[in-house]
Enzyme design. Structure first.
Site, PDB file in Angstrom:
ATOM      1  N   GLU A 165       4.126 -58.035 -16.842  1.00 51.05           N
ATOM      2  CA  GLU A 165       2.801 -57.469 -17.139  1.00 51.05           C
ATOM      3  C   GLU A 165       2.121 -58.084 -18.350  1.00 51.05           C
ATOM      4  O   GLU A 165       1.571 -57.375 -19.188  1.00 51.05           O
ATOM      5  CB  GLU A 165       2.919 -55.948 -17.301  1.00 51.05           C
ATOM      6  CG  GLU A 165       3.464 -55.289 -16.045  1.00 51.05           C
ATOM      7  CD  GLU A 165       3.689 -53.782 -16.181  1.00 51.05           C
ATOM      8  OE1 GLU A 165       3.318 -53.210 -17.216  1.00 51.05           O
ATOM      9  OE2 GLU A 165       4.244 -53.184 -15.231  1.00 51.05           O
ATOM     10  N   ASN A 208       6.482 -61.065 -13.317  1.00 53.04           N
ATOM     11  CA  ASN A 208       6.248 -59.829 -12.563  1.00 53.04           C
ATOM     12  C   ASN A 208       4.997 -59.127 -13.084  1.00 53.04           C
ATOM     13  O   ASN A 208       4.808 -59.016 -14.303  1.00 53.04           O
ATOM     14  CB  ASN A 208       7.488 -58.924 -12.767  1.00 53.04           C
ATOM     15  CG  ASN A 208       7.519 -57.728 -11.841  1.00 53.04           C
ATOM     16  OD1 ASN A 208       7.393 -57.871 -10.630  1.00 53.04           O
ATOM     17  ND2 ASN A 208       7.699 -56.536 -12.404  1.00 53.04           N
ATOM     18  N   HIS A 245       1.995 -51.457  -6.491  1.00 53.55           N
ATOM     19  CA  HIS A 245       1.747 -50.014  -6.606  1.00 53.55           C
ATOM     20  C   HIS A 245       0.370 -49.778  -5.991  1.00 53.55           C
ATOM     21  O   HIS A 245      -0.657 -50.017  -6.635  1.00 53.55           O
ATOM     22  CB  HIS A 245       1.761 -49.584  -8.078  1.00 53.55           C
ATOM     23  CG  HIS A 245       3.089 -49.766  -8.741  1.00 53.55           C
ATOM     24  ND1 HIS A 245       4.189 -49.018  -8.387  1.00 53.55           N
ATOM     25  CD2 HIS A 245       3.503 -50.599  -9.731  1.00 53.55           C
ATOM     26  CE1 HIS A 245       5.230 -49.382  -9.139  1.00 53.55           C
ATOM     27  NE2 HIS A 245       4.840 -50.345  -9.952  1.00 53.55           N
ATOM     28  N   GLU A 273       7.935 -53.525  -6.669  1.00 48.72           N
ATOM     29  CA  GLU A 273       7.908 -52.112  -7.079  1.00 48.72           C
ATOM     30  C   GLU A 273       7.057 -51.300  -6.113  1.00 48.72           C
ATOM     31  O   GLU A 273       6.247 -50.470  -6.516  1.00 48.72           O
ATOM     32  CB  GLU A 273       7.356 -51.985  -8.508  1.00 48.72           C
ATOM     33  CG  GLU A 273       8.140 -52.775  -9.527  1.00 48.72           C
ATOM     34  CD  GLU A 273       7.615 -52.628 -10.960  1.00 48.72           C
ATOM     35  OE1 GLU A 273       6.783 -51.716 -11.212  1.00 48.72           O
ATOM     36  OE2 GLU A 273       8.030 -53.409 -11.816  1.00 48.72           O
ATOM     37  N   ASP A 275       5.174 -48.839  -3.931  1.00 52.97           N
ATOM     38  CA  ASP A 275       4.945 -47.432  -3.598  1.00 52.97           C
ATOM     39  C   ASP A 275       3.477 -47.291  -3.229  1.00 52.97           C
ATOM     40  O   ASP A 275       2.638 -48.074  -3.687  1.00 52.97           O
ATOM     41  CB  ASP A 275       5.386 -46.456  -4.709  1.00 52.97           C
ATOM     42  CG  ASP A 275       4.888 -46.809  -6.099  1.00 52.97           C
ATOM     43  OD1 ASP A 275       3.865 -47.524  -6.220  1.00 52.97           O
ATOM     44  OD2 ASP A 275       5.508 -46.366  -7.079  1.00 52.97           O
TER      45      ASP A 275
HETATM   46  O1  9MR Z   1       9.392 -46.067 -13.205  1.00 52.50           O
HETATM   47  C1  9MR Z   1       9.440 -46.307 -14.577  1.00 52.50           C
HETATM   48  C2  9MR Z   1       9.327 -45.005 -15.326  1.00 52.50           C
HETATM   49  O2  9MR Z   1      10.474 -44.228 -15.124  1.00 52.50           O
HETATM   50  C3  9MR Z   1       9.117 -45.274 -16.796  1.00 52.50           C
HETATM   51  O3  9MR Z   1       8.859 -44.042 -17.445  1.00 52.50           O
HETATM   52  C4  9MR Z   1       7.980 -46.216 -16.989  1.00 52.50           C
HETATM   53  C5  9MR Z   1       7.784 -46.512 -18.438  1.00 52.50           C
HETATM   54  O4  9MR Z   1       6.729 -47.349 -18.667  1.00 52.50           O
HETATM   55  O5  9MR Z   1       8.245 -47.416 -16.302  1.00 52.50           O
HETATM   56  C6  9MR Z   1       8.301 -47.212 -14.939  1.00 52.50           C
HETATM   57  O6  9MR Z   1       8.466 -48.431 -14.276  1.00 52.50           O
HETATM   58  C7  9MR Z   1       7.424 -49.374 -14.456  1.00 52.50           C
HETATM   59  C8  9MR Z   1       8.031 -50.746 -14.366  1.00 52.50           C
HETATM   60  O7  9MR Z   1       9.072 -50.881 -15.282  1.00 52.50           O
HETATM   61  C9  9MR Z   1       6.988 -51.834 -14.571  1.00 52.50           C
HETATM   62  N1  9MR Z   1       5.880 -51.695 -13.696  1.00 52.50           N
HETATM   63  C10 9MR Z   1       5.294 -50.366 -13.653  1.00 52.50           C
HETATM   64  C11 9MR Z   1       6.338 -49.315 -13.360  1.00 52.50           C
HETATM   65  C12 9MR Z   1       5.700 -47.968 -13.214  1.00 52.50           C
HETATM   66  O8  9MR Z   1       5.096 -47.574 -14.391  1.00 52.50           O
END
Ligand code: 9MR
Length: 672
Positions: A165, A208, A245, A273, A275
């Protein structure tokens, strides 16, 4: 490749290009082996060589419903939070691998693959890192983190999200502000990837991000430019993760285009990722299908198992409901992967188990990768007619050099396509091959004789040999395959030219194909034992109207099948070059159309996209990237690549002075 002027003919109206009757016996498509449909996501994805994974939370591993689904359905896992910086190195130099190891060891014990997520990210980053203001300190902290974590998981993680990101949302297409960018500059991503490659040279290194799924978005374009630049400069990068997402509408319309455009840069793509709000079945199916349609889309990960496990649980975006039941999106996902819920054995072909070629093709082209390199004694306008093998870790390319003075040959080698433009050009007129008219080379290794052969045209069909392909000075002086032009060619050539000699052998015989710029493909044969002598029994192997069967024929063996593939260059109704294709079950057999028309071509500007810019409308004389390098000319059935010549669409004038360049097509519709 025609040595002389053909100007004017290319503009002639082309009649009845679709008339292939003279050439073929119809039908005879090769039957695909029966496939077996699987009943779980991972098993079905594995049938196409892909993985189907999920994010896993260490804290849920005590939940039997959760682990039951995890182990039944998924063959890859991504720790949802356990490999992030704030878990692994909460304070400087003190590493906590416990939660990550729990997931990693569990996966290893069950044969599930592991994605590493993530090494460098501005979120879930401890305050001690985000407060660093000194570049040297931050650089060494970042490099140390990458090195320690990758060392720890060496051999366990197949792909790492090295940087996550880093690009900004919105219309800038630039990197976002973060401690890494602000203190180290935009070069921090390159630095991170280089460090990662040294730390674990066998892990795939991914960039990513989210909101890079829609091709026209500025953010997508920004990431694309970065990956293109990395590939061009040899910065190590192997994959792009598209988080995916999605809202309830699912993927954007151009999602598959985005996947294939990234893939065409020479990286894998992965949906990392996934969803989708409310999990509409069709939206999931569309997402999965886009990946299935792109050969280098190597796997899909959903971001959690049940809706209740999701970071967006209020939107019920996953494949299993709160009770662990399969939702409609589960079924549509499984079918889009090629499977069926009933695990029935079926006679329907599995898309990946078939070794046969598809009957239509789509390609993505690189930009012009190789241009002439004139020197004081070689005033060259075009580089043409490439022949290529991958041998000993390198691509070895032979090509014609063209100028108003005539034709000769050039050799270059490089380890990666990103290096092709900077490779040294060795002019073969300085070797025993000699000056004068030599063109349209074809290279292969003769395994019986342990010699490389370079076949080319000199007015006759000629060849040189060399024990070492990498030594341009090792080629012998030209010798001819024939004492003179075979009678049948003399009788049919009209005012064409005898060009583009091509040798291919099966276990018994070697065949020499050639063209006449007049609608005929000729074939002579000799035994493997007699080769290179004894070519005789010359026949017309295929014929059509002049422009429909012009020149530059290639014949290949398709790996893992009984198919041979014939490509012939034609001139379209638009005056542009393109390729038609046929298959046969033996080299002396009759050829059946595969993608053989102007509307369903093998490769033409109409089925090629140019993500780096449209630099040519001609897809002209070239060669497939082979699976091997010997006299059988075997090509893979999947993920084809074709090195070709193209040119500025506005260029005109003397044919010999046209500015031909070499580019690489990568198939985007491979089903295996
Ligand atoms: O799913 C993850 C969640 O449990 C955490 O609280 C969050 C913290 O920023 O990160 C989420 O996963 C993220 C991933 O690592 C990177 N892309 C976005 C995902 C959803 O926020």
């Amino acid at each position: 490749m025609n040595p002389l002027k053909r100007l004017g003919r290319r503009r002639a109206s082309v009649l009845s290009l679709l008339a292939v009757a003279a050439l073929v016996t119809p039908g005879a498509a090769t039957a695909a082996p029966d496939g077996v449909r699987a009943s779980t996501l991972g098993a079905q994805a594995a049938q196409s060589g892909r993985y189907f994974g999920t994010a896993v939370a260490a804290g849920r591993l005590g939940d039997g419903t959760y682990t039951g689904i995890l182990d039944r359905e998924f063959n890859s896992v991504t720790p949802e939070n356990e490999m992030k910086w704030d878990t692994i190195e909460r304070s400087r130099g003190s590493f906590n691998f416990g939660p990550g190891d729990q997931i990693a060891n569990r996966a290893a014990a069950r044969g599930q693959r592991l994605r590493g997520h993530t090494l460098v990210w501005h979120q879930q980053l401890p305050g001690w890192v985000s407060s660093i203001r000194d570049a040297n300190t931050l650089r060494s902290v970042m490099n140390n983190h990458i090195t320690q974590v990758m060392n720890h998981y060496k051999g366990k993680v197949h792909a790492w999200d090295v940087v996550n990101e880093a690009f900004a949302d919105g219309g800038s297409g630039q990197m976002r502000s973060s401690v890494f960018r602000d203190v180290l500059g935009t070069g921090f991503i390159e630095q991170a990837f280089r460090t990662a490659r040294s730390a674990d040279p066998s892990a795939k290194l991914c960039y990513n991000d989210y909101n890079i799924e829609n091709w026209s978005d500025a953010k997508t374009q920004g990431v694309y430019r970065m990956v293109r630049d990395f590939k061009a400069r040899g910065v190590p990068i192997d994959c792009v993760g598209l988080q995916s997402h999605f809202g309830a509408g699912g993927p954007p319309a151009g999602f598959q285009t985005t996947l294939s455009n990234f893939a065409a840069l020479g990286v894998d793509v992965q949906i990392t990722e996934l969803d989708i709000a409310q999990a509409p079945a069709a939206a999931y199916a569309n997402t999965v299908r886009a990946c299935m349609n792109v050969a280098r889309c190597t796997g899909i990960t959903v971001w959690g198992i049940r809706d209740s496990d999701s970071w967006r649980s209020g939107e019920n975006p996953l494949l299993f409901d709160r009770n662990g039941n399969k939702k409609p999106a589960y079924q549509s996902t499984l079918s889009a992967l090629g499977g069926s819920a009933a695990a029935q054995r079926t006679a329907a072909p599995s898309p990946r188990s078939a070794a046969a070629l598809p009957s239509s093709f789509r390609w993505s082209s690189s930009g012009a990768l190789i241009a002439p390199k004139p020197d004081s004694t070689h005033n060259i306008a075009g580089i043409k007619d490439p022949s290529v093998v991958h041998y000993n870790g390198k691509y070895h390319v032979f090509a014609s050099t063209a100028s108003s003075a005539g034709y000769n040959l050039v050799y270059l080698s490089f380890s990666d396509w990103s290096q092709a433009g900077s490779a040294t050009h060795h002019y073969l007129d300085r070797t025993a091959i000699g000056a004068g008219y030599r063109a349209a080379p074809q290279v292969f290794y003769n395994t019986q004789q342990r010699l490389w052969y370079l076949v080319y045209q000199t007015g006759n069909a000629s060849y040189s040999t060399n024990p070492d392909i990498s030594n341009p000075n090792g080629w012998s002086a030209p010798r001819n395959f024939y004492s003179s032009m075979p009678d049948i060619i003399r009788q049919n050539i009209g005012n064409g030219y005898w060009v583009d000699m091509w040798v291919i052998c099966d276990s018994a015989n070697c065949y020499l194909f050639s063209s006449d710029d007049n609608g005929h493909l000729y074939r002579s044969q000799t035994t493997v034992g007699q080769f290179p002598n004894g070519f005789t029994n010359t026949v017309i192997a295929a014929q059509d109207s002049k422009f429909a069967m012009f020149e530059a024929s290639n014949v290949y063996k398709v790996q893992g099948s009984n198919q041979y593939l014939l490509l012939v260059e034609a001139i379209g109704s638009d005056g542009r070059r393109y390729f038609r294709s046929w298959t046969a079950s033996s080299l002396a057999g009759s050829w059946s159309p595969l993608a053989a028309s102007e509307s369903n071509p093998f490769a033409k500007s109409s089925n090629v996209t140019f993500p780096a810019g449209t630099w040519t409308r001609d897809i002209s004389h070239g060669e497939m990237i082979r699976a091997g390098y010997d006299q059988t000319l075997t090509i893979p059935a999947c993920q084809l690549q074709y090195l070709y010549q193209g040119k500025d669409p506005n260029a005109g004038g003397d044919y010999n002075n046209l500015p031909w360049r070499l580019g690489l097509l990568t198939q985007t519709n491979s089903t295996c």
